[in-house]
Design a protein around this motif. Structure first.
Motif, PDB file in Angstrom:
ATOM      1  N   TYR A  52      40.080  35.354  34.078  1.00 25.48           N
ATOM      2  CA  TYR A  52      39.546  34.648  35.242  1.00 25.48           C
ATOM      3  C   TYR A  52      38.033  34.735  35.419  1.00 25.48           C
ATOM      4  N   GLU A  53      37.486  35.917  35.409  1.00 29.08           N
ATOM      5  CA  GLU A  53      36.116  36.122  35.874  1.00 29.08           C
ATOM      6  C   GLU A  53      35.100  35.589  34.863  1.00 29.08           C
ATOM      7  N   THR A  65      28.297  30.087  39.507  1.00 25.50           N
ATOM      8  CA  THR A  65      29.447  30.772  40.122  1.00 25.50           C
ATOM      9  C   THR A  65      28.941  31.767  41.158  1.00 25.50           C
ATOM     10  N   ASP A 103      34.102  29.674  43.104  1.00 28.65           N
ATOM     11  CA  ASP A 103      33.833  29.421  41.685  1.00 28.65           C
ATOM     12  C   ASP A 103      34.028  30.659  40.826  1.00 28.65           C
ATOM     13  N   TYR A 104      33.686  31.829  41.375  1.00 31.47           N
ATOM     14  CA  TYR A 104      33.889  33.075  40.633  1.00 31.47           C
ATOM     15  C   TYR A 104      35.287  33.577  40.983  1.00 31.47           C
ATOM     16  N   LEU A 105      36.200  33.486  40.024  1.00 29.11           N
ATOM     17  CA  LEU A 105      37.605  33.756  40.284  1.00 29.11           C
ATOM     18  C   LEU A 105      37.944  35.222  40.035  1.00 29.11           C
ATOM     19  N   THR A 135      44.286  38.279  41.928  1.00 28.59           N
ATOM     20  CA  THR A 135      44.876  38.734  43.189  1.00 28.59           C
ATOM     21  C   THR A 135      46.268  39.276  42.908  1.00 28.59           C
ATOM     22  N   SER A 163      40.756  30.780  30.168  1.00 31.36           N
ATOM     23  CA  SER A 163      41.136  29.881  31.259  1.00 31.36           C
ATOM     24  C   SER A 163      42.170  28.888  30.750  1.00 31.36           C
TER      25      SER A 163
END
Length: 780
Positions: free
Chosen positions: A681-682, A694, A699-701, A704, A762
Motif C-alpha cells: 500500500y504505502e 501523496t 493518497d498515502y494509503l 487497516t 498495488s
C-alpha cells in the motif's frame, strides 16, 4: 554478596497489564501539544513549493505587519547562530549538510525557508501567506538512480551526488565462483519510498530563560538525552543548562530518533525571542517534510551448486538519502550489505553500498533501517528456487544455519551466535501445515484461483552497535515509605517501557510490582541513556536495573541481618519482606528497613551508608545480540482486478525470554502491519518534476484492520549472552513482513512466469505484471 538470580521471578515473563494503558485509553496522556507555557509563541514554516531553485529574495514586510506576528526569521537570522549541528549518531568527520533554514537554494518541495512566530498557529499560518519568495527554478535531481550521472549537484562538494560509499571485498574475487557455478540467479528489485507515519506528528516546545541562560525543551522524541546533547552543541552552551522533557510520545518508528532542521529552528528562535516557542507539525507537513525511508534498490546475485547449495552472494545496493538525511545513513547502509548473507551458510560474499543525494525529502531512520537486505535476499531465494526447480522451503532447508554451525562468522565478518533460524522456520511451516497448503494451492489453480505462500527468515542485530548506544543507566530510590522509584532515560514511544521497567525492578529487588513506579524522559533527573532505537530497550534496561538493584539488595540484606543479629547469608528478601527462614518472628518490611536507613543512621551496620538510593550503569559485553524470526504469509490474488487478499499470517520468533508476552506480541503485530503496508500500500511518491503527490491520507494509503489478517505467533526461546538472556523485538516485524508478502504474491502468480521487481504491489501494478507476462509468453 547476594545474587539477584536467587530472587524468584514473580512478574518478569507474565502477561502483566500495561501500566500506560489506563492513562492513554482514557485520554489522559500528555503529549507535546498538551503543554502550555506562559507567553508562548507559535511557529509556522513557509516551505518551498519547488524541488530545486535559487532564492533571489524574500519579502517578509507583509507578514511582519500582521497583528499578532512576533517575529519572522530567514536563514540570515538563524543559520549563523548555529554553533555545531552534529547529531548523536553522526560518525567522526564532517557532518552532512544540515542548515536550519534554506539559504541560497531550496532542495526539495517542503524545504523550510522562513519561520514565523505569532500569538497562535492561525495567525502564523495567515502570515505565511503574506511572505513572498522570489525563486529562480533550477533543474532538480529527482531520479536517484540517475543522480550519479547527472550534471546537476544537489550539494556542491559532493561529486556524482554521492553522500557516501562502502564496499566489501572486491567483486572480482568472487567472479571465478560465479563463473563455475551450476546455477547463477540474478535479480534487481526496487523498494519504494515510504514514511514512518507516527500517530503523533513531530512537535517541540523550546523555552529560553535569559536570566539563567538555560533552555527547557518539551519534545516528541525517542531519545531525550540525545536531544539534550544536540541542543547544547547547537547553542554552544553546557549540557547542564539544557533540560529535555519527553512525556507521552505517539509513536516514533525511527523518525524521532534524531532532531531535524525544524527542531533546530525552534531552539534557535526561542533563544532569540527569550521565551517559549511551540511548533506542532500538521499531517500534510509530515508527509511532505518529515522524512522518507526505504527508497532503494539492489542488484542481487547468488551462485548455487547442482544441489542448490549457496556458493557465493553479492549485492550492489543503492540508497536514496534525499536532500538532507536526518542523520548519517552510512551505518544502516553498511549493515544492509554486511547482513545480506542472512541466516544461511554462505561461504563467500561481498557488497557495494552507495548513498545518493536527490532533490526529495531527506531519509530518516525507520523500523529496521537495514531491512532491504532481507527483501533482496529472500525474494532472490524464491526466484532461485523456481529456476533451479526446488520448492522454496526445500532450498532454504539445504542452506539454513543450524545450531551445530554456531558460533560462526558470516563472510562479511559479523559474528553469529545464539540464533535459531532453522527452528523458527520449521515451526512456522508446521503451524501452517505447509504440505497441506501446497495441496490446497494445486486444487485452487485447477478451479481458476491463485493462492500463494511466501516466507522470510532473517537475523536482526540488537543492542550496542554504536558508542552512543553502548551503555544504559538506572537510578533506584527506595523512599522512606518503602515506595520504589526507578529513574531511567526513557524514550518510550509505544513500546511499554514503563511496564517493562516496573516488572524488571520488582523481580530484581524482590518487591511487589505495585510498590514500583518509574520516572522517565526527563533529563534533569534521569541518568544518561541512548533512548529507543535498534531494539535495544529490553536488554539494556534490564542490565541497568539489575546492576543498580544489586547494590540496594546488598544494603537491604545487610541492614536486616544487623537488626536480626544473624549473618547476611541467613537472610532472605522476597515479596518486600526480609526474613530468616526457620526463625519465627523475624521479619522486616521494606518500609521498616527504609525507616532504619533514613532515620536511624546510628543503628546501621558498619560500612553501610544511610539511605536507600543507588545508581548503576550497564555496558554491553557482546558486540551485538541477535534476534531472529520467520514470517510466513499466504494470500489469494485476483488476476482480473489485481487485488491481494492475505489469508493467513504466521510469525515464529526468537527474542529470548519474554519480559512481558503482551508487549512482545504487540511489537511483533505492529511491525508486521507496517511491513505489510510497505509491500502492498504505502508509497511516498513524487512525479517526474519532483512534486510530492501523496501528502494526505487520501493518497498515502495505510493498512487497516480490514486488510490485515489475524497474526498467529509462535515462540522459540533461546537466551542471549546479555542480561536476563533478553534479545530485543522492536524492529523485527517490519523487516520480515515485506519480503514474505512479496514472495506469497510471486508464488501465486508463478504460473504466469511473473518476476516481481518493484514495489508497492498495488492492484494496477499486479495487473500490469500479469499482462506483461502474458504478452511475453505470446510473443515468444
Amino acid at each position: 554478596m547476594s545474587e539477584i538470580a536467587t530472587v524468584t521471578e514473580r512478574f518478569v515473563g507474565t502477561r502483566m497489564s500495561r501500566i500506560e494503558d489506563p492513562r492513554l485509553l482514557t485520554g489522559a496522556g500528555r503529549y507535546v501539544d498538551d503543554i502550555v507555557r506562559p507567553g508562548m509563541g507559535h511557529a509556522h514554516f513557509v516551505r518551498s513549493p519547488l524541488p530545486r531553485a535559487r532564492i533571489r529574495s524574500i519579502d517578509t514586510t507583509g507578514a511582519l505587519a500582521l497583528a499578532g506576528v512576533r517575529a519572522v526569521y530567514t536563514a540570515a537570522d538563524l543559520n549563523s547562530e548555529v554553533h555545531e549541528a552534529r547529531l548523536p549518531l553522526d560518525p567522526p568527520g564532517p557532518a552532512l549538510p544540515r542548515p536550519p533554514l534554506a539559504d541560497d537554494e531550496v532542495r526539495f518541495v517542503g524545504d523550510p525557508v522562513v519561520l514565523i512566530v505569532a500569538d497562535d498557529r492561525y495567525i502564523a499560518e495567515d502570515a505565511g501567506e503574506l511572505v513572498f519568495v522570489d525563486y529562480e527554478p533550477l533543474p532538480p535531481v529527482v531520479d536517484y538512480t540517475a543522480a550519479t550521472d547527472s550534471e546537476h549537484l544537489v550539494h556542491a562538494g559532493y561529486p556524482g551526488n554521492l553522500a557516501g560509499q562502502l564496499s566489501g571485498r572486491p567483486a572480482a574475487d568472487l567472479q571465478p565462483i560465479f563463473d563455475a557455478a551450476a546455477h547463477v540467479v540474478r535479480q534487481r528489485i526496487f523498494q519504494q519510498a515510504y514514511a514512518p507515519v507516527p500517530m503523533e506528528t513531530r512537535g517541540l516546545i523550546a523555552e529560553w530563560a535569559a536570566a539563567e541562560q538555560e533552555m527547557t525543551v518539551w519534545a516528541s522524541t525517542q531519545s531525550p538525552h540525545g536531544v539534550r546533547g544536540f541542543c547544547a552543541r547547537l547553542l554552544g552552551i553546557a549540557e547542564h543548562r539544557v533540560r529535555v522533557i519527553a512525556r507521552d510520545t505517539g509513536g516514533g518508528f525511527g523518525q524521532k530518533v534524531a532532531p531535524q532542521r525544524e527542531d533546530m529552528c525552534v531552539m534557535l528562535a526561542a533563544r532569540k525571542l527569550g521565551g517559549a516557542l511551540k511548533w506542532i507539525e500538521d499531517r500534510q507537513e509530515s508527509l511532505m517534510s518529515a522524512g522518507m525511508a526505504r527508497h532503494e534498490h539492489g542488484d542481487a546475485r547468488m551462485a548455487f551448486d547442482t544441489d542448490g547449495r549457496i556458493l557465493a552472494a553479492d549485492l550492489r545496493y543503492v540508497q536514496n538519502v534525499g536532500a538532507y538525511p536526518a542523520s548519517s545513513p552510512m551505518t544502516a547502509g553498511a549493515v544492509v550489505g554486511m547482513l545480506f548473507p542472512g541466516p544461511y551458510r554462505v561461504p563467500a560474499a561481498t557488497f557495494d553500498t552507495r548513498l545518493v543525494f536527490s532533490n526529495t525529502v531527506g531519509r530518516v531512520a525507520y523500523r529496521g533501517p537495514w531491512q532491504f537486505e532481507s527483501v533482496a535476499r529472500e525474494v532472490l531465494l524464491d526466484t532461485a528456487a523456481r529456476q533451479i526447480g526446488l520448492d522454496p522451503a526445500e532450498l532454504r532447508r539445504r542452506n539454513m544455519i543450524r545450531r551445530e554451525d554456531l558460533p560462526m562468522t558470516n563472510p562479511s565478518g559479523m559474528p553469529l551466535a545464539d540464533i535459531t533460524p532453522y527452528e523458527t522456520f520449521e515451526q512456522a511451516l508446521a503451524m501452517l501445515d505447509y504440505d497441506a497448503f501446497r495441496g490446497e494451492q494445486a486444487r485452487a489453480r485447477t478451479a481458476g484461483r491463485y493462492l500463494g505462500v511466501g516466507t522470510c527468515t532473517y537475523l536482526e542485530p540488537t543492542t550496542g552497535g554504536t558508542p552512543f548506544h553502548s551503555t544504559e543507566g538506572a537510578t533506584i530510590r527506595i523512599e522512606p515509605s518503602g515506595a520504589v522509584n526507578v529513574y531511567v532515560s526513557g524514550g518510550s514511544c509505544g513500546n511499554s517501557l514503563e511496564t517493562t521497567v516496573v516488572q524488571l525492578t520488582a523481580d530484581a529487588l524482590g518487591v511487589d510490582a505495585a510498590q514500583v513506579h518509574t520516572i522517565q524522559g526527563d533529563t534533569a533527573v534521569t541518568p544518561f541513556g541512548g533512548g529507543t532505537g535498534g531494539s535495544r530497550s529490553g536488554s539494556m534496561t534490564a542490565g541497568a536495573v539489575a546492576v543498580t538493584a544489586q547494590i540496594l539488595r546488598d544494603r537491604i540484606l545487610a541492614i536486616a541481618a544487623h537488626r536480626f543479629g544473624v549473618p547476611v547469608e541467613d537472610v532472605e528478601f522476597a515479596g518486600g519482606r526480609a526474613t530468616v527462614p526457620g526463625v519465627p518472628d523475624t521479619a522486616l518490611t521494606l518500609a521498616e528497613i527504609a525507616e532504619i536507613a533514613y532515620y536511624q543512621p546510628g543503628s546501621l551496620p558498619p560500612g553501610v551508608t544511610p539511605g536507600l538510593e543507588a545508581s548503576g550503569r550497564h555496558q554491553v559485553a557482546a558486540p551485538m545480540i541477535w534476534a531472529n524470526a520467520t514470517h510466513l504469509c499466504t494470500c489469494e490474488v485476483d488476476i482480473d482486478t489485481g487485488r491481494v487478499t492475505l489469508l493467513r499470517y504466521i510469525v515464529s520468533e526468537d527474542v529470548g525470554p519474554m519480559i512481558n508476552p503482551n508487549v512482545v506480541e504487540g511489537q511483533v503485530f505492529g511491525g508486521t502491519v507496517q511491513g505489510i503496508g510497505g509491500a502492498l500500500y504505502e508509497h511516498l511518491a513524487y512525479d517526474d518534476t519532483g512534486n510530492p503527490v501523496t501528502t494526505t491520507f487520501m493518497d498515502y494509503l495505510l493498512p487497516t484492520t480490514t486488510e490485515t489478517p489475524v497474526i498467529e505467533l509462535g515462540h522459540i526461546e533461546t537466551p542471549s549472552p546479555g542480561p536476563g538472556g533478553y534479545k530485543g523485538v522492536g524492529e523485527g516485524g517490519a523487516i520480515g513482513a515485506t519480503p514474505a508478502v512479496i514472495n506469497a504474491v510471486a508464488d501465486a502468480l508463478a504460473p504466469f512466469g511473473v518476476e516481481i521487481s518493484r514495489l508497492p504491489l498495488s492492484p494496477a501494478a499486479i495487473v500490469d505484471l500479469i499482462d506483461n507476462a502474458r504478452n511475453k509468453a505470446t510473443s515468444s
